[in-house]
Design a protein around this motif. Structure first.
Motif, PDB file in Angstrom:
ATOM      1  N   ARG A  62      34.340  57.491  50.057  1.00 36.97           N
ATOM      2  CA  ARG A  62      33.223  56.698  49.551  1.00 36.97           C
ATOM      3  C   ARG A  62      33.755  55.294  49.316  1.00 36.97           C
ATOM      4  NH1 ARG A  62      28.286  57.319  46.896  1.00 36.97           N
ATOM      5  NH2 ARG A  62      27.935  55.775  45.271  1.00 36.97           N
ATOM      6  N   LEU A  63      33.209  54.341  50.014  1.00 35.70           N
ATOM      7  CA  LEU A  63      33.637  52.946  49.864  1.00 35.70           C
ATOM      8  C   LEU A  63      32.433  52.128  49.402  1.00 35.70           C
ATOM      9  CD1 LEU A  63      35.606  52.458  53.244  1.00 35.70           C
ATOM     10  CD2 LEU A  63      36.520  53.183  51.041  1.00 35.70           C
ATOM     11  N   VAL A  64      32.569  51.488  48.269  1.00 33.70           N
ATOM     12  CA  VAL A  64      31.468  50.725  47.690  1.00 33.70           C
ATOM     13  C   VAL A  64      31.843  49.250  47.667  1.00 33.70           C
ATOM     14  CG1 VAL A  64      29.991  50.442  45.656  1.00 33.70           C
ATOM     15  CG2 VAL A  64      30.924  52.706  46.227  1.00 33.70           C
ATOM     16  N   PHE A  65      31.124  48.454  48.390  1.00 39.26           N
ATOM     17  CA  PHE A  65      31.387  47.011  48.424  1.00 39.26           C
ATOM     18  C   PHE A  65      30.560  46.307  47.358  1.00 39.26           C
ATOM     19  CE2 PHE A  65      33.895  46.084  52.259  1.00 39.26           C
ATOM     20  CZ  PHE A  65      33.929  47.347  52.827  1.00 39.26           C
ATOM     21  N   ASN A  66      31.181  45.339  46.720  1.00 44.79           N
ATOM     22  CA  ASN A  66      30.468  44.628  45.677  1.00 44.79           C
ATOM     23  C   ASN A  66      31.041  43.235  45.499  1.00 44.79           C
ATOM     24  OD1 ASN A  66      28.518  44.525  43.601  1.00 44.79           O
ATOM     25  ND2 ASN A  66      28.976  46.680  43.150  1.00 44.79           N
ATOM     26  N   ARG A  67      30.295  42.401  44.829  1.00 44.15           N
ATOM     27  CA  ARG A  67      30.821  41.096  44.423  1.00 44.15           C
ATOM     28  C   ARG A  67      30.865  41.073  42.915  1.00 44.15           C
ATOM     29  NH1 ARG A  67      31.626  36.615  47.784  1.00 44.15           N
ATOM     30  NH2 ARG A  67      30.604  36.908  49.782  1.00 44.15           N
ATOM     31  N   GLU A  68      32.046  40.910  42.361  1.00 40.57           N
ATOM     32  CA  GLU A  68      32.150  40.943  40.912  1.00 40.57           C
ATOM     33  C   GLU A  68      32.014  39.536  40.365  1.00 40.57           C
ATOM     34  OE1 GLU A  68      35.386  43.365  39.651  1.00 40.57           O
ATOM     35  OE2 GLU A  68      34.608  45.045  40.819  1.00 40.57           O
ATOM     36  N   GLY A  69      31.124  39.413  39.398  1.00 37.19           N
ATOM     37  CA  GLY A  69      30.830  38.087  38.851  1.00 37.19           C
ATOM     38  C   GLY A  69      30.319  37.158  39.942  1.00 37.19           C
ATOM     39  N   GLY A  70      29.679  37.737  40.941  1.00 41.38           N
ATOM     40  CA  GLY A  70      29.108  36.952  42.024  1.00 41.38           C
ATOM     41  C   GLY A  70      30.151  36.331  42.936  1.00 41.38           C
TER      42      GLY A  70
ATOM     43  N   VAL B 106      33.849  45.941  59.758  1.00 45.58           N
ATOM     44  CA  VAL B 106      32.736  45.342  59.022  1.00 45.58           C
ATOM     45  C   VAL B 106      33.150  43.965  58.505  1.00 45.58           C
ATOM     46  CG1 VAL B 106      31.806  47.567  58.262  1.00 45.58           C
ATOM     47  CG2 VAL B 106      33.408  46.338  56.783  1.00 45.58           C
ATOM     48  N   ASP B 107      32.132  43.165  58.232  1.00 43.13           N
ATOM     49  CA  ASP B 107      32.364  41.878  57.585  1.00 43.13           C
ATOM     50  C   ASP B 107      32.252  42.128  56.080  1.00 43.13           C
ATOM     51  OD1 ASP B 107      32.096  39.487  56.294  1.00 43.13           O
ATOM     52  OD2 ASP B 107      30.623  38.641  57.678  1.00 43.13           O
ATOM     53  N   PRO B 108      33.380  42.054  55.369  1.00 44.78           N
ATOM     54  CA  PRO B 108      33.350  42.452  53.951  1.00 44.78           C
ATOM     55  C   PRO B 108      32.456  41.562  53.089  1.00 44.78           C
ATOM     56  CG  PRO B 108      35.487  41.490  54.537  1.00 44.78           C
ATOM     57  CD  PRO B 108      34.713  41.650  55.811  1.00 44.78           C
ATOM     58  N   ARG B 109      32.325  40.295  53.454  1.00 42.19           N
ATOM     59  CA  ARG B 109      31.478  39.392  52.656  1.00 42.19           C
ATOM     60  C   ARG B 109      30.029  39.842  52.725  1.00 42.19           C
ATOM     61  NH1 ARG B 109      35.039  36.299  55.495  1.00 42.19           N
ATOM     62  NH2 ARG B 109      36.582  35.178  54.223  1.00 42.19           N
ATOM     63  N   ARG B 110      29.631  40.142  53.935  1.00 40.83           N
ATOM     64  CA  ARG B 110      28.258  40.584  54.130  1.00 40.83           C
ATOM     65  C   ARG B 110      28.031  41.939  53.447  1.00 40.83           C
ATOM     66  NH1 ARG B 110      23.590  40.465  56.851  1.00 40.83           N
ATOM     67  NH2 ARG B 110      23.078  42.303  58.066  1.00 40.83           N
ATOM     68  N   MET B 111      29.001  42.847  53.599  1.00 42.73           N
ATOM     69  CA  MET B 111      28.879  44.163  52.984  1.00 42.73           C
ATOM     70  C   MET B 111      28.752  44.035  51.469  1.00 42.73           C
ATOM     71  SD  MET B 111      28.841  46.277  55.462  1.00 42.73           S
ATOM     72  CE  MET B 111      28.118  45.008  56.495  1.00 42.73           C
TER      73      MET B 111
ATOM     74  N   GLU C 293      41.557  38.274  58.529  1.00 39.92           N
ATOM     75  CA  GLU C 293      40.588  38.166  59.616  1.00 39.92           C
ATOM     76  C   GLU C 293      39.203  38.293  59.003  1.00 39.92           C
ATOM     77  OE1 GLU C 293      41.420  40.859  62.884  1.00 39.92           O
ATOM     78  OE2 GLU C 293      43.549  40.423  62.626  1.00 39.92           O
ATOM     79  N   PRO C 294      38.188  37.784  59.699  1.00 40.83           N
ATOM     80  CA  PRO C 294      36.857  37.819  59.092  1.00 40.83           C
ATOM     81  C   PRO C 294      36.328  39.247  58.902  1.00 40.83           C
ATOM     82  CG  PRO C 294      36.796  36.795  61.287  1.00 40.83           C
ATOM     83  CD  PRO C 294      38.229  37.050  60.968  1.00 40.83           C
ATOM     84  N   ARG C 295      36.879  40.175  59.677  1.00 41.50           N
ATOM     85  CA  ARG C 295      36.373  41.546  59.539  1.00 41.50           C
ATOM     86  C   ARG C 295      37.512  42.489  59.173  1.00 41.50           C
ATOM     87  NH1 ARG C 295      33.047  43.426  64.467  1.00 41.50           N
ATOM     88  NH2 ARG C 295      35.006  43.005  65.519  1.00 41.50           N
ATOM     89  N   ILE C 296      37.151  43.582  58.540  1.00 37.62           N
ATOM     90  CA  ILE C 296      38.168  44.574  58.205  1.00 37.62           C
ATOM     91  C   ILE C 296      37.771  45.912  58.813  1.00 37.62           C
ATOM     92  CG2 ILE C 296      39.005  43.534  56.064  1.00 37.62           C
ATOM     93  CD1 ILE C 296      37.126  45.348  54.528  1.00 37.62           C
ATOM     94  N   ARG C 297      38.774  46.737  59.039  1.00 38.39           N
ATOM     95  CA  ARG C 297      38.530  48.043  59.629  1.00 38.39           C
ATOM     96  C   ARG C 297      38.477  49.068  58.501  1.00 38.39           C
ATOM     97  NH1 ARG C 297      41.707  52.075  62.481  1.00 38.39           N
ATOM     98  NH2 ARG C 297      40.244  53.129  63.873  1.00 38.39           N
ATOM     99  N   LEU C 298      37.334  49.739  58.379  1.00 38.47           N
ATOM    100  CA  LEU C 298      37.155  50.675  57.263  1.00 38.47           C
ATOM    101  C   LEU C 298      38.188  51.796  57.282  1.00 38.47           C
ATOM    102  CD1 LEU C 298      33.263  51.036  57.164  1.00 38.47           C
ATOM    103  CD2 LEU C 298      34.711  49.711  55.622  1.00 38.47           C
ATOM    104  N   LEU C 299      38.468  52.317  58.470  1.00 35.85           N
ATOM    105  CA  LEU C 299      39.413  53.438  58.530  1.00 35.85           C
ATOM    106  C   LEU C 299      40.821  53.024  58.137  1.00 35.85           C
ATOM    107  CD1 LEU C 299      38.348  55.600  61.613  1.00 35.85           C
ATOM    108  CD2 LEU C 299      37.866  55.943  59.188  1.00 35.85           C
ATOM    109  N   ASP C 300      41.153  51.745  58.337  1.00 32.92           N
ATOM    110  CA  ASP C 300      42.482  51.272  57.904  1.00 32.92           C
ATOM    111  C   ASP C 300      42.604  51.357  56.381  1.00 32.92           C
ATOM    112  OD1 ASP C 300      43.505  50.773  60.358  1.00 32.92           O
ATOM    113  OD2 ASP C 300      43.074  48.625  60.365  1.00 32.92           O
ATOM    114  N   ILE C 301      41.518  51.002  55.708  1.00 29.04           N
ATOM    115  CA  ILE C 301      41.533  51.057  54.243  1.00 29.04           C
ATOM    116  C   ILE C 301      41.709  52.501  53.788  1.00 29.04           C
ATOM    117  CG2 ILE C 301      40.112  50.713  52.184  1.00 29.04           C
ATOM    118  CD1 ILE C 301      38.836  48.345  53.662  1.00 29.04           C
TER     119      ILE C 301
END
Ligand SMILES: [Zn+2]
Length: 174
Positions: A47-55, A9-14, A112-120
């Motif tokens: 459960r993986l929750v993506f967020n931007r803290e303080g934008g 996934v692209d973490p920025r977009r997520m 890298e621009p994308r990260i692998r969820l299963l790696d996390i």
């Protein structure tokens, strides 16, 4: 049925979408974990929750949880271990940025621009495993286990032996 996890996934977009992934991953899809467990049949709850803290800062919170079968390092027979870890990951772009992170975050370098969820998921579980898995005291059970325990017990006994130099000094006094 929860939908299958996307691979990369692209973490920025997520984070912008405040995306939440929850469901299960098969242990066989986590090869480094599969290597250290005795039974790779089970699954991992996540459960993986993506967020931007303080934008700004991208964070991944949530949890990973699994009931694993590990090898007891005392008797070498299987033992059940419940492993659970709360995630508090912050994505960083450099080592310097990682150093500036507040302490409660685990930095994840985004190279890298994308990260692998299963790696996390896999990294987090591997970090949460007991360093030396062992049955509780007295719970090692098989006949093999008793033999395996013996050397450790002997070693402990030898620790309690009087210091050989103390004996020597006694001899000298005679
Ligand atoms: Zn044991």
């Amino acid at each position: 049925m929860p939908s299958r996890l996307p691979d990369f996934v692209d973490p920025r977009r997520m984070a912008d979408l405040e995306k939440v992934f929850s469901g299960c991953a098969a242990i066989v899809d986590l090869p480094r974990l599969a290597e250290v467990v005795l039974d790779a049949d089970g699954g991992v709850e996540l459960r993986l929750v993506f967020n931007r803290e303080g934008g700004k800062r991208i964070s991944i919170t949530g949890f990973v949880r699994a009931n694993l079968i590990l090898e007891c390092q005392r008797c070498l027979s299987p033992m059940a271990a419940s492993v659970e870890s709360q995630l508090n990951i912050a994505l960083v772009n450099s080592a310097e940025e990682a150093e500036r992170l507040p302490e409660h975050y685990d930095p994840l370098l985004l190279d890298e621009p994308r990260i692998r969820l299963l790696d996390i998921v896999e990294d987090e579980l591997l970090l949460s495993l007991p360093q030396v898995p062992r049955h509780k005291e007295g719970e090692c059970c098989s006949a093999v286990s008793q033999k395996a325990v013996q050397p450790a017990a002997d070693f402990k006994g030898s620790d309690n032996r009087p210091n050989p130099f103390a004996v020597l000094s006694e001899l000298k006094q005679r």
